[in-house]
Write a protein that holds these residues in place. Structure first.
Motif, short mmCIF file in Angstrom:
data_model
loop_
_atom_site.label_atom_id
_atom_site.label_comp_id
_atom_site.label_asym_id
_atom_site.label_seq_id
_atom_site.Cartn_x
_atom_site.Cartn_y
_atom_site.Cartn_z
N SER A 1 -21.39 -25.04 -4.84
CA SER A 1 -19.89 -26.87 -4.31
C SER A 1 -19.38 -25.30 -4.87
N GLY A 2 -18.20 -25.68 -4.11
CA GLY A 2 -17.08 -25.05 -4.43
C GLY A 2 -15.46 -25.45 -3.59
N LEU A 3 -14.61 -25.33 -3.34
CA LEU A 3 -13.39 -25.64 -3.14
C LEU A 3 -13.49 -27.05 -1.94
N GLN A 4 -13.97 -26.16 -0.28
CA GLN A 4 -14.22 -26.74 0.17
C GLN A 4 -15.01 -27.53 0.95
#
Length: 124
Positions: free
Chosen positions: A98-101
């Motif tokens: 799970s990340g920004l991109q």
């Protein structure tokens, strides 16, 4: 006692496919939202032709394993792998990122010799 195990005809001949706790939690939540019973149903992890590097991963939920599947059980999640796919992904780790991109499942595969630029396909 560990909740991680492997069963099926190929259980002793192939390296373990592992599932991280966060990946299992995410998959079990999705199984539940689909109304599937996690004691019988599971996540099918497979390899298919496609992508710019030649092979890509696929995942779907199945009500039950096929007779020739190897079944892995990690953190109460059952993972079904067919014999043809197993030779490409044995020893892999299924994780959830799970990340920004991006957010989603990711396979860390020790058998990969090259990946395409976007990371969606691979070659062994």
């Amino acid at each position: 006692m560990s909740t991680d195990s492997m069963e099926g005809a190929n259980a002793k001949t192939h390296p373990e496919i592992e599932v991280t706790e966060i990946a299992a939690e995410q998959a079990l939540s999705l199984l539940d939202s689909e109304g599937l019973d996690a004691t019988e149903a599971g996540l099918r992890l497979f390899v298919q032709q496609g992508g710019c590097a030649g092979l890509s991963y696929g995942m779907r939920f199945d009500d039950s394993p096929d007779d020739d599947d190897t079944i892995y059980n990690h953190h109460d999640l059952r993972v079904f792998v067919d014999p043809a796919s197993l030779k490409y992904i044995e020893g892999s780790i299924l994780d959830y990122e799970s990340g920004l991109q991006a957010e989603g499942f990711h396979v860390e595969n020790p058998n990969v010799v090259s990946e395409c630029g976007c990371g969606e396909s691979f070659r062994t």
